[in-house]
Scaffold this active site. Structure first.
Site, PDB file in Angstrom:
ATOM      1  N   ARG A 142      -8.221  -0.920  16.511  1.00  0.00           N
ATOM      2  CA  ARG A 142      -8.614  -0.485  15.178  1.00  0.00           C
ATOM      3  C   ARG A 142      -9.617  -1.546  14.718  1.00  0.00           C
ATOM      4  NH1 ARG A 142      -4.464   0.534  10.220  1.00  0.00           N
ATOM      5  NH2 ARG A 142      -5.004  -1.637   9.797  1.00  0.00           N
TER       6      ARG A 142
ATOM      7  N   LYS B 142       0.800  -1.237   0.000  1.00  0.00           N
ATOM      8  CA  LYS B 142       0.000   0.000   0.000  1.00  0.00           C
ATOM      9  C   LYS B 142       0.826   1.277   0.000  1.00  0.00           C
ATOM     10  CE  LYS B 142      -0.856   0.042   4.979  1.00  0.00           C
ATOM     11  NZ  LYS B 142      -1.573  -0.849   5.908  1.00  0.00           N
TER      12      LYS B 142
HETATM   13  C1  LIG Z   1      -0.829  -1.782   6.459  1.00  0.00           C
HETATM   14  C2  LIG Z   1      -1.246  -3.093   6.974  1.00  0.00           C
HETATM   15  C3  LIG Z   1      -0.313  -4.127   7.128  1.00  0.00           C
HETATM   16  C4  LIG Z   1       1.163  -3.927   6.863  1.00  0.00           C
HETATM   17  O1  LIG Z   1       1.715  -3.102   7.859  1.00  0.00           O
HETATM   18  P1  LIG Z   1       3.301  -2.812   7.901  1.00  0.00           P
HETATM   19  O2  LIG Z   1       3.506  -2.195   9.244  1.00  0.00           O
HETATM   20  O3  LIG Z   1       3.592  -1.904   6.783  1.00  0.00           O
HETATM   21  O4  LIG Z   1       3.981  -4.119   7.764  1.00  0.00           O
HETATM   22  C5  LIG Z   1      -0.766  -5.360   7.558  1.00  0.00           C
HETATM   23  N1  LIG Z   1      -2.065  -5.566   7.837  1.00  0.00           N
HETATM   24  C6  LIG Z   1      -3.000  -4.603   7.707  1.00  0.00           C
HETATM   25  C7  LIG Z   1      -4.415  -4.897   8.026  1.00  0.00           C
HETATM   26  C8  LIG Z   1      -2.620  -3.329   7.284  1.00  0.00           C
HETATM   27  O5  LIG Z   1      -3.547  -2.376   7.171  1.00  0.00           O
END
Ligand SMILES: *Cc1c(COP(=O)(O)O)cnc(C)c1O
Length: 375
Positions: free
Chosen positions: A131, A36
């Site tokens: 969250r 992302k």
């Molecule tokens: C963004 C996200 C991740 C990845 O997080 P990082 O800290 O970049 O590894 C994993 N799971 C969810 C649900 C996320 O929103």
């Protein structure tokens, strides 16, 4: 080359992904790469696929659809709970989605039936970061409802910590997720192929003697892209932290007094910080602003400090160095700066496959420039 531009070193991203795949595989954990921060850039996803990740995850349906169109054959996971208004696209574009809401599951089921297409569901459990997530005491009830819905397959459970409140993934929380998985399996007589423990913040736990138990998947973004764990932003040994670099151009360079003059109230983005008078200092105005990047997330070239940032300008103290107008400055980025730079329509992207072969002339120019400054 145009400026500002984000240089994306695909070879360094590939190195990080290969290294993490190897370390996770040794612990029986698969890696879903989260792209992302690059808005699901297909060239990055292709490199990750070649490096051996087992799937790609994206929070938005637009980027997932673009990955599909790019011909990627890995399983695609929507990692944000689907918007009710988008369930048809979710079923069409994503193999799996992470879910928390029974109302959304009902809609996904109807869309799956409609499209004559099965859709995989991972139920996300709340483990304290507050969250997304189903409270543990409600998990069994929601799973029971899901198992009655046609068109959907319960493929596993997952959790996400350290995003909203920085709650640290611990042996206790991972053991709780494991026991919730075995609890569901016993209660419903099924096997859950996927138990997804979390994100890059889970790596300190995993690498410092954590016992995976039933955890057999992590969803990693920052660790692959920036080579850091997000809890304290420490570099992960063996990984590259310089896969991205932002380059911008100097548009004014002057010796100016440290202190402003005239009566001072608010600047464009609030009250300016208090300054100590350091006399006349070299400063550079850079054609880069908050419309391009989160300035607070930039690492400046050695010897320079950030004096301020507004929509379109970065004001730097360049110390004793008089940077030339037209010179390019290179900046390292943290996660927030990377995300903003990727999202900005003003920042060009340059994909770099392998180390650049410097020409003799280029090498000489670089050698004669101050640190971080490209002539
Ligand atoms: C963004 C996200 C991740 C990845 O997080 P990082 O800290 O970049 O590894 C994993 N799971 C969810 C649900 C996320 O929103």
């Amino acid at each position: 080359m145009s400026a500002p531009r984000l240089e994306i070193h695909l070879d360094r991203i590939a190195h990080n992904a290969r290294s993490l795949v190897a370390r996770l595989t040794a612990r029986g954990v698969s890696l879903t790469a989260i792209t992302k921060a690059t808005l699901g850039l297909p060239q990055v996803a292709a490199v990750l696929a070649a490096a051996g990740v087992s799937g790609i995850g994206e929070p938005r349906i637009e980027t997932l659809a673009a990955l599909r169109r790019s011909g990627l054959t890995l399983p695609l996971t929507l990692i944000r709970s689907p918007m009710p208004s988008q369930v048809a696209q979710v079923v069409a574009q994503a193999d799996i989605s992470l879910n928390t809401e029974p109302a959304v599951l009902d809609l996904l089921s109807a869309a799956a039936i409609d499209q004559d297409h099965r859709h995989g569901v991972v139920l996300m459990v709340e483990l304290g970061d507050l969250r997304e997530g189903i409270l543990p005491e409600r998990l069994e009830g929601i799973a029971a409802g899901l198992l009655r819905l046609p068109g959907l397959d319960l493929i596993g459970i997952g959790a996400n910590l350290a995003c909203q409140n920085g709650v640290v993934p611990s042996q206790a929380s991972m053991a709780q997720l494991s026991s919730l998985a075995t609890g569901l399996e016993t209660r419903f007589g099924l096997v859950l192929p996927l138990v997804s423990g979390g994100n890059s913040a889970n790596l300190p736990w995993l690498f410092t003697g954590g016992t995976p138990g039933r955890i057999n998947n992590l969803r990693l973004g920052e660790a692959i892209l920036l080579g850091r764990e997000p809890l304290q932003r420490r570099p992960i040994p063996g990984l590259r932290t310089d896969a991205f670099r932002l380059v911008a151009e100097v548009i004014e360079a002057n010796l100016k007094p440290t202190l402003p003059w005239g009566q001072c109230q608010q600047g464009a983005f609030g009250a300016p910080p208090a300054r100590v008078d350091r006399g006349e200092r070299w400063r550079a105005l850079v054609a880069l602003g908050l419309q391009d990047v989160d300035a607070a997330g930039l690492t400046l070239p050695a010897g320079m400090t950030l004096l301020g940032a507004s929509s379109d300008h970065l004001v730097l103290d360049t110390g004793s160095v008089a940077v030339a107008v037209g010179a390019e400055l290179g900046f390292d980025l943290n996660y927030s700066a990377l995300l903003r730079a990727m999202t900005s329509p003003f920042v060009a992207q340059t994909l770099i496959e392998a180390p650049i072969q410097a020409t003799a002339e280029g090498r000489q120019r670089l050698a004669s420039s101050p640190a971080g400054v490209q002539a």
